[in-house]
Design an enzyme around this catalytic site. Structure first.
Site, PDB file in Angstrom:
ATOM      1  N   LEU A  70      11.408  -3.232   9.584  1.00 37.70           N
ATOM      2  CA  LEU A  70      11.669  -2.411   8.362  1.00 37.70           C
ATOM      3  C   LEU A  70      11.920  -3.588   7.255  1.00 37.70           C
ATOM      4  CD1 LEU A  70      13.654   0.594   9.202  1.00 37.70           C
ATOM      5  CD2 LEU A  70      11.468   0.503   8.888  1.00 37.70           C
ATOM      6  N   ASN A 101      14.488  -9.477  13.061  1.00 38.50           N
ATOM      7  CA  ASN A 101      13.996 -10.708  12.348  1.00 38.50           C
ATOM      8  C   ASN A 101      13.844 -10.390  10.846  1.00 38.50           C
ATOM      9  OD1 ASN A 101      11.968  -8.726  12.589  1.00 38.50           O
ATOM     10  ND2 ASN A 101      10.277 -10.276  12.961  1.00 38.50           N
ATOM     11  N   ASP A 159      12.761 -10.408  19.120  1.00 40.75           N
ATOM     12  CA  ASP A 159      11.412  -9.930  18.890  1.00 40.75           C
ATOM     13  C   ASP A 159      10.887 -10.747  17.521  1.00 40.75           C
ATOM     14  OD1 ASP A 159       8.973  -8.362  19.369  1.00 40.75           O
ATOM     15  OD2 ASP A 159       9.145  -7.745  17.365  1.00 40.75           O
ATOM     16  N   HIS A 239       5.323  -4.858  23.274  1.00 37.10           N
ATOM     17  CA  HIS A 239       4.093  -4.791  22.992  1.00 37.10           C
ATOM     18  C   HIS A 239       3.466  -5.899  24.313  1.00 37.10           C
ATOM     19  CE1 HIS A 239       5.813  -8.785  21.894  1.00 37.10           C
ATOM     20  NE2 HIS A 239       6.101  -8.497  20.621  1.00 37.10           N
ATOM     21  N   ASN A 287       0.194 -10.720  17.017  1.00 32.61           N
ATOM     22  CA  ASN A 287       0.907 -11.406  18.105  1.00 32.61           C
ATOM     23  C   ASN A 287       1.480 -10.412  18.819  1.00 32.61           C
ATOM     24  OD1 ASN A 287       1.311 -13.542  19.466  1.00 32.61           O
ATOM     25  ND2 ASN A 287       3.113 -14.115  18.417  1.00 32.61           N
ATOM     26  N   ASP A 314       4.864  -1.674  16.586  1.00 29.01           N
ATOM     27  CA  ASP A 314       5.230  -2.821  16.226  1.00 29.01           C
ATOM     28  C   ASP A 314       4.722  -3.119  14.889  1.00 29.01           C
ATOM     29  OD1 ASP A 314       5.775  -5.705  15.972  1.00 29.01           O
ATOM     30  OD2 ASP A 314       4.287  -6.306  17.265  1.00 29.01           O
ATOM     31  N   HIS A 318       3.113  -6.695   5.718  1.00 31.75           N
ATOM     32  CA  HIS A 318       3.182  -7.966   4.989  1.00 31.75           C
ATOM     33  C   HIS A 318       2.626  -7.822   3.731  1.00 31.75           C
ATOM     34  CE1 HIS A 318       4.057 -10.252   8.081  1.00 31.75           C
ATOM     35  NE2 HIS A 318       3.264  -9.845   9.065  1.00 31.75           N
ATOM     36  N   PHE A 332       0.790 -12.878  10.952  1.00 32.92           N
ATOM     37  CA  PHE A 332       0.412 -12.024  11.996  1.00 32.92           C
ATOM     38  C   PHE A 332       0.990 -10.637  11.952  1.00 32.92           C
ATOM     39  CE2 PHE A 332       0.895 -16.098  14.575  1.00 32.92           C
ATOM     40  CZ  PHE A 332      -0.603 -16.073  15.411  1.00 32.92           C
ATOM     41  N   GLY A 333       0.291  -9.509  12.445  1.00 29.67           N
ATOM     42  CA  GLY A 333       0.597  -8.444  12.478  1.00 29.67           C
ATOM     43  C   GLY A 333      -0.003  -7.376  11.438  1.00 29.67           C
TER      44      GLY A 333
END
Lengths: 437, 311
Positions: A70, A101, A159, A239, A287, A314, A318, A332-333
């Site tokens: 979030l 994170n 994570d 994941h 990732n 996941d 971004h 990543f993501g």
């Protein structure tokens, strides 16, 4: 609160043993009556009851995404609690579990409370917060897990980073076991990743970039399963992306002497490394990376046979400046909250690989079981957290269609069939006719 | 009109076999011009070409720049140290900035794969890949093919050994697939850590024993070892690497075909992949490659820009 009668939907809930047309009456945030077709009507005070015709739609216990980012506090330019939970409702989820994170990292009780309090204020769906295992996610020193546990942390995870030190992971598990907390493991051996940005397979050679071997994940999965066996902790593997990992989890579950569960993302179920090509689409950079077709096949098999307990997105929003970059520099993501249900409906349910009942297990019951949450079923007395999907509704994934702040979806441009049209949280409609209320 | 089907040269696959041979043919003419006392042609007069070198390079940049000058193009050098990118400007902003300046062509070198493609999405100019990360270096391939063709008279049917740190080499990334589809046999000779993940994807066979394969080779293309962590992780020591995979005089004299040729894209690590006395071996055509570089780059720029509007 007025009553709500959900009429004519195809109700699917394996726990309640339902798979047919039924009416569902909601009173005071709870399900007060479930009436299968031909078995009379729900008793109701017609004056105060709003009727919603859900003919042709599938009504299920509310979906839970147990792995989202979030981004609040600290990265509100990517997503925040309000926008992320709105995206969750839009995607058909009634609850999410947020990862630690953020900035600052959620590694103490007060931080957990900040998120859960804020979510009560601005959240569209329910928010559970995970606490960090180590201070600052640095993998060096245990965070105050008991303090976070008492402040409401639903589980513990570093994570985003794998915990490299096995002894530290062991101590974390031993400590968490004392208050029966769940450890969610991001399995990644950094020395084997070695700077890899895609799967170490044909795609690494094709794109001319460094790859990361599946064993970077699977060795960590193996280690953490053994540590869970040693410590007795409840372990959940986040994941899962590699066939080797699926095999390890299946074997561990069969042995029966270790408490392990696992999740898979929709993008790993639907895509493989061949989704990448020389256009270097950074929305395909995630990732763990998209792996081979064999890995993809093993993940689907694992999902079907119950090796994998939950589908979790996941969701990793971004900002454009973090993605519109050279491939190797981009973050990543991919986002996932809003595309999960349409992807599963299109690629797994309508293709006959998965039935609705199994989907309900992996998206509603599974994640609740893993996180020890109160079960939600389509039965009298249950909390009215409900997901309704229109299996015929087509949607083209565009930046405008996505309501979350993050537009970095690996599925932009895809036309998918089947998406959430209604979502109820505690009996309250937060998504109606596909629009956030 | 460009004489090539693809507007850009991002990867070697952008050129068909016929187009590759056409480039080599044109390069022959330019090479003759490069031997004249007056080396300048008016071919690209009025054209603007940016050399966008976001990673240090001497030979490739110099080769392109000289090729541009000899074709009378106006060129601008934009190097990493002088560039805005070091001040935090994104690649896309840099691309759009040059696009606004109305340039005709950009030669781009960057340490990240796929950079040339990113530029095509934000500019009207023709983009030429001057080397992107460990991905590809298509103009190096053209000059390598030119040298092979010039020295051996053909490409088809040859056995070409590419020896060295292949996985980290953009040179191999373009050269191997090109050789393969032009009918050559390609063998990657390197220890496991230097082999690509899937060598067959680049059209190559794998060999670990240089001495065993060397007698079969018509072309020995040596690559340098890349990366700071080479010693101790990828190979035990440089000494041991050189003893197994370095082309030294003894190997060249005893195992190499008499009519085989030695190539090296540079920069060379003398005493590692190639010993000093091999550099001077009459079978080594390393400086011929450099010479061919200017001619082939003149050819490719001419063919991409030469006949366009304004002629």
């Amino acid at each position: 609160m007025s009553n709500l009668l959900l009429k004519g939907a195809h109700v699917v809930d394996p726990v309640a043993n339902l798979d047919g047309i039924a009416d569902v009456l909601i009173q005071d945030g709870k399900i007060s009556c479930v009436c299968p077709a031909g078995e009379g009507d729900c008793k109701q005070d017609t004056k105060g009851t709003t009727v919603l015709d859900l003919t042709g739609k599938v009504l299920m216990p509310g979906f839970v995404d147990m792995h989202v980012h979030l981004r609040e506090p600290g990265f509100e330019y990517r997503e925040d609690i309000a926008s992320g939970t709105r995206a969750a409702a839009h995607g058909g989820f009634t609850a999410v579990a947020a990862m630690a994170n953020t900035k600052p990292v959620i590694d103490e009780g007060a931080a957990v409370k900040f998120v859960t309090d804020k979510a009560k204020e601005v959240g569209v769906v329910k928010v559970y917060q995970m606490g960090a295992i180590t201070v600052g996610l640095k993998g060096k020193q245990l965070a105050e897990m008991n303090d976070m546990h008492k402040s409401g942390a639903i589980a513990f995870s570093d994570d985003g980073m794998g915990i490299q030190d096995p002894q530290l992971m062991r101590r974390a598990m031993e400590y968490a076991k004392v208050f029966d907390a769940l450890i969610v493991a991001h399995c990644e051996d950094e020395s084997l990743v070695d700077g890899g940005v895609v799967h170490e397979g044909i795609i690494a050679t094709r794109l001319g970039v460094a790859g990361q071997t599946s064993l970077a994940e699977a060795l960590a999965v193996h280690r953490d399963i053994e540590l869970a066996r040693l410590t007795g902790v409840r372990l959940h593997i986040a994941h899962v992306s590699a066939k080797e990992s699926v095999d390890l989890i299946r074997t561990a579950k069969a042995a029966g002497d270790v408490r392990v569960s696992a999740e898979v993302t929709p993008h790993h179920l639907v895509l493989n490394e061949n989704a990448l090509d020389k256009t270097y689409n950074t929305n395909m950079k995630m990732n763990p990376p998209l792996r081979s077709t064999q890995d993809q096949k093993a993940l689907i098999e694992g999902l079907l046979d119950g090796t994998i307990d939950a589908i979790a997105t996941d969701h990793a929003p971004h900002a454009p400046q973090e993605k519109e970059l050279e491939f190797e520099l981009a973050n990543f993501g991919t986002t996932g909250l809003e595309t999960a249900v349409p992807l599963m409906a299109t690629h797994l349910v309508s293709t006959g690989k998965l039935d609705w009942a199994t989907l309900v297990d992996r998206m509603a019951h599974g994640p609740r079981r893993v996180m020890n949450l109160e079960p939600v079923t389509i039965a009298e007395g249950s909390v009215a957290d409900i997901t309704v999907v229109d299996p015929e509704k087509e949607v083209t994934i565009t930046r405008d269609w996505l309501v979350g702040k993050g537009k970095n979806s690996a599925f932009l441009g895809h036309t998918l069939k089947g998406c959430a049209t209604e979502v109820l949280v505690d009996g309250k409609l937060v998504l109606a006719d596909g629009e956030c209320v | 009109m460009s004489m090539l089907k693809s507007k850009h040269l991002l990867n070697i696959e952008d050129l068909s076999n016929d187009e590759i041979y056409a480039v080599l043919e044109n390069a022959k003419t330019f090479k003759e011009i490069n031997d004249r006392p007056i080396k300048k042609l008016p071919t690209l007069r009025g054209r603007t070409i940016v050399n966008l070198f976001l990673e240090p390079s001497t030979r490739t940049r110099g080769s392109f720049e000289l090729a541009q000058k000899r074709l009378s193009a106006d060129s601008l050098n934009f190097s990493a140290s002088a560039s805005a990118t070091t001040k935090g400007e994104s690649l896309i902003d840099t691309a759009q900035t040059f696009d606004a300046m109305k340039v005709d062509m950009v030669i781009v070198r960057h340490k990240y794969a796929g950079t040339p493609y990113v530029l095509t999405q934000h500019m009207d100019a023709h983009i030429v890949n001057g080397g992107d990360g460990i991905n590809e270096h298509p103009t190096q391939t053209l000059l390598d093919l030119f040298t092979i063709q010039e020295r051996l008279g053909r490409i088809e049917g040859l056995t070409v050994g590419i020896v060295g740190d292949i996985v980290h080499s953009r040179v191999a990334g373009s050269l191997a697939p090109a050789l393969k589809r032009l009918g050559a046999r390609v063998v990657f000779v390197a220890p496991p850590a230097y082999q690509p993940v899937v060598p067959e994807e680049l059209g190559a066979e794998v060999a670990y024993d240089f001495d065993a394969v060397l007698p079969e080779l018509d072309v020995v293309c040596l690559l340098r070892i890349q990366g700071e962590r080479a010693e101790g992780l990828s190979v035990p020591t440089i000494r041991e690497y050189a003893s197994l995979y370095g082309l030294n005089k003894h190997r060249a004299d005893t195992l190499m075909k008499k009519d085989a040729i030695i190539l090296h894209p540079g920069p060379m690590n003398r005493g590692v992949e190639i010993s000093s006395d091999v550099i001077t071996d009459p079978r080594a055509y390393i400086l011929d490659q450099v010479n061919a570089g200017v001619a082939t780059r003149m050819a490719i720029m001419y063919m991409m820009l030469g006949g366009e509007a304004g002629e």
